[in-house]
Design an enzyme around this catalytic site. Structure first.
Site, PDB file in Angstrom:
ATOM      1  N   SER A   5       1.082  -1.053  -0.068  1.00 20.04           N
ATOM      2  CA  SER A   5       0.012   0.079   0.029  1.00 20.04           C
ATOM      3  C   SER A   5       0.997   1.200  -0.149  1.00 20.04           C
ATOM      4  O   SER A   5       0.861   2.123   0.894  1.00 20.04           O
ATOM      5  CB  SER A   5      -0.939   0.135   1.114  1.00 20.04           C
ATOM      6  OG  SER A   5      -0.162   0.180   2.405  1.00 20.04           O
ATOM      7  N   CYS A  32      -4.403   1.923  -9.823  1.00 16.09           N
ATOM      8  CA  CYS A  32      -3.709   1.587  -8.374  1.00 16.09           C
ATOM      9  C   CYS A  32      -5.111   1.400  -7.515  1.00 16.09           C
ATOM     10  O   CYS A  32      -5.876   2.215  -7.506  1.00 16.09           O
ATOM     11  CB  CYS A  32      -3.097   2.846  -8.153  1.00 16.09           C
ATOM     12  SG  CYS A  32      -2.272   2.490  -6.592  1.00 16.09           S
ATOM     13  N   ASN A  92      -2.609  -4.535 -12.929  1.00 19.20           N
ATOM     14  CA  ASN A  92      -1.940  -4.025 -12.020  1.00 19.20           C
ATOM     15  C   ASN A  92      -2.481  -5.014 -10.704  1.00 19.20           C
ATOM     16  O   ASN A  92      -2.973  -6.048 -10.911  1.00 19.20           O
ATOM     17  CB  ASN A  92      -2.587  -2.645 -11.570  1.00 19.20           C
ATOM     18  CG  ASN A  92      -1.755  -1.709 -10.899  1.00 19.20           C
ATOM     19  OD1 ASN A  92      -0.950  -2.103  -9.777  1.00 19.20           O
ATOM     20  ND2 ASN A  92      -1.677  -0.607 -11.507  1.00 19.20           N
TER      21      ASN A  92
HETATM   22  C1  LIG Z   1       5.561  -1.972  -4.190  1.00 20.73           C
HETATM   23  C2  LIG Z   1       4.967  -1.925  -5.718  1.00 20.73           C
HETATM   24  C3  LIG Z   1       4.700  -0.591  -6.194  1.00 20.73           C
HETATM   25  C4  LIG Z   1       3.905  -0.314  -7.324  1.00 20.73           C
HETATM   26  N1  LIG Z   1       3.703   0.825  -7.836  1.00 20.73           N
HETATM   27  C5  LIG Z   1       3.174   1.101  -9.089  1.00 20.73           C
HETATM   28  C6  LIG Z   1       2.878   2.299  -9.801  1.00 20.73           C
HETATM   29  O1  LIG Z   1       3.690   3.227  -9.093  1.00 20.73           O
HETATM   30  N2  LIG Z   1       2.252   2.372 -10.675  1.00 20.73           N
HETATM   31  C7  LIG Z   1       1.791   1.241 -11.479  1.00 20.73           C
HETATM   32  O2  LIG Z   1       1.140   1.437 -12.408  1.00 20.73           O
HETATM   33  N3  LIG Z   1       1.723  -0.015 -11.093  1.00 20.73           N
HETATM   34  C8  LIG Z   1       2.646  -0.087  -9.922  1.00 20.73           C
HETATM   35  N4  LIG Z   1       2.667  -1.369  -9.116  1.00 20.73           N
HETATM   36  C9  LIG Z   1       2.047  -2.559  -9.949  1.00 20.73           C
HETATM   37  C10 LIG Z   1       3.089  -3.325 -10.655  1.00 20.73           C
HETATM   38  O3  LIG Z   1       3.591  -2.687 -11.568  1.00 20.73           O
HETATM   39  C11 LIG Z   1       2.625  -4.479 -11.534  1.00 20.73           C
HETATM   40  O4  LIG Z   1       1.480  -4.152 -12.149  1.00 20.73           O
HETATM   41  C12 LIG Z   1       2.044  -5.591 -10.412  1.00 20.73           C
HETATM   42  O5  LIG Z   1       2.790  -5.535  -9.389  1.00 20.73           O
HETATM   43  C13 LIG Z   1       1.852  -6.649 -10.998  1.00 20.73           C
HETATM   44  O6  LIG Z   1       3.193  -7.356 -11.449  1.00 20.73           O
HETATM   45  P1  LIG Z   1       4.117  -8.177 -10.479  1.00 20.73           P
HETATM   46  O7  LIG Z   1       3.441  -9.330 -10.036  1.00 20.73           O
HETATM   47  O8  LIG Z   1       5.056  -8.909 -11.393  1.00 20.73           O
HETATM   48  O9  LIG Z   1       4.767  -7.498  -9.299  1.00 20.73           O
HETATM   49  C14 LIG Z   1       3.275  -1.470  -7.902  1.00 20.73           C
HETATM   50  C15 LIG Z   1       3.530  -2.684  -7.576  1.00 20.73           C
HETATM   51  C16 LIG Z   1       4.302  -2.874  -6.361  1.00 20.73           C
HETATM   52  C17 LIG Z   1       4.480  -4.299  -5.765  1.00 20.73           C
END
Ligand SMILES: Cc1cc2nc3c(=O)[nH]c(=O)nc-3n(C[C@H](O)[C@H](O)[C@H](O)COP(=O)(O)O)c2cc1C
Length: 304
Positions: A71, A131, A193
């Site tokens: 978060s 988000c 996301n």
């Molecule tokens: C700590 C963290 C911060 C994130 N910040 C953003 C963000 O600033 N903008 C965004 O579009 N997605 C954000 N995401 C989502 C990731 O870019 C991604 O879409 C999501 O984590 C799914 O991919 P993953 O399972 O490989 O992490 C964030 C994810 C995490 C874990």
């Protein structure tokens, strides 16, 4: 024999389809001491807004059996500081820079898009409408079709750079949202996301996350993401960038076969800073072993 890894997202040519996911790779610089950023297909930087943001109160991260809940609340240094303090260093690398951005209202989204449009060294914009931790009314943008339509239309008019819209998995039918983006002139969509989730401390009976709920990412969400990428790839003609729980090249290959033109590595970067480049190498090895000369022949090759 060469095996081409090059993919095209509208006018954006990537040397390989492996991108870093926003929010999990800082502003790129943080990882440059561990890996050669020149070898990534593209780098997506942390979501930026007009003004700096502190994000949500702690605790903001919790590890789950197969991923994590965060978060963070879109903490960032703001667009102006990014352009002055971070972008000059990033520009030195031979990779594409994608800036993920958001606003508190539609005017701010549009202002961000025109500012980014006017900034050299930014190759594409990723509009975050998804988000799960944002409290502003524009959180609804990723959830309500007509709000999304208006937002993409206005942001599209504010930039000539490739525009990627990052979709939320929190909808009944994600193909509807993807089609709206296509209709309104987006160059690509990215998905997924994080998914809203919660963990309770049974002694205090309170949530372990400061904002009660957070966004679940990592391998736990991968099958959901693969399914959504598969559905969206069949519903729209614009390229799809797939992400959600990709840790290895085999994971990434599932997304490419499902129809993703490119993929992004998120949570895996926290566990292994080399994950992005290992995925590039693993894809290369797979193409060689399967005798596939061009990665584009693999993309969308799912067999019914
Ligand atoms: C700590 C963290 C911060 C994130 N910040 C953003 C963000 O600033 N903008 C965004 O579009 N997605 C954000 N995401 C989502 C990731 O870019 C991604 O879409 C999501 O984590 C799914 O991919 P993953 O399972 O490989 O992490 C964030 C994810 C995490 C874990």
């Amino acid at each position: 024999m060469t095996h081409s890894l090059e993919v095209q997202i509208s006018s954006l040519k990537l040397k390989n389809p492996v991108i870093t996911a926003s929010g999990t790779f800082g502003y790129g610089l943080e990882y440059s001491q561990f890996i050669d950023l020149n070898l990534a297909g593209a780098i997506t930087v942390k979501g930026l807004s007009l003004n700096p943001k502190q994000g949500n109160p702690p605790p903001r991260i919790y590890e789950t059996p197969c991923g994590m809940i965060n978060s963070i609340g879109l903490q960032n240094i703001g667009i102006d500081a990014f352009v002055v303090e971070k972008l000059p260093f990033l520009r030195k690398f031979d990779t594409k820079i994608i800036v993920n951005f958001f606003g508190e209202n539609l005017d701010e989204y549009v202002e961000m898009a025109s500012k980014l449009d006017a900034t050299d060294g930014i190759h594409a914009l990723e509009m975050n409408v998804s988000c799960p931790n944002k409290s502003s009314e524009w959180r609804k943008m990723g959830l309500e079709a007509e709000l999304l339509r208006k937002a993409v239309k206005e942001v599209r008019a504010a930039t000539l750079k490739p525009l990627i819209v990052k979709l939320s998995p929190q909808v009944t039918d994600i193909t509807v949202m993807a089609k709206i983006c296509e209709d309104e002139g987006a160059d690509a969509v990215s998905l997924i996301n994080t998914i809203p989730a919660m963990v309770i401390d049974i002694k205090s009976r309170k949530s372990i996350i400061g904002t009660t709920t957070g966004g679940l990412s990592g391998p736990a969400i991968r099958p959901v993401a693969v399914r959504m990428v598969f559905e969206v790839s069949r519903a729209v003609k614009i390229p799809v960038i797939g992400m959600g729980g990709i840790v290895t090249a085999d994971d990434a290959l599932q997304f490419l076969i499902a129809g993703a033109r490119a993929i992004a590595i998120g949570t895996a970067n926290f566990i292994n800073p080399h994950a992005t480049l290992q995925v590039v190498e693993g894809i290369k090895k797979f193409l060689f072993e399967e005798n596939i000369k061009d990665i584009n022949d693999l993309i969308g090759s799912f067999r019914d």
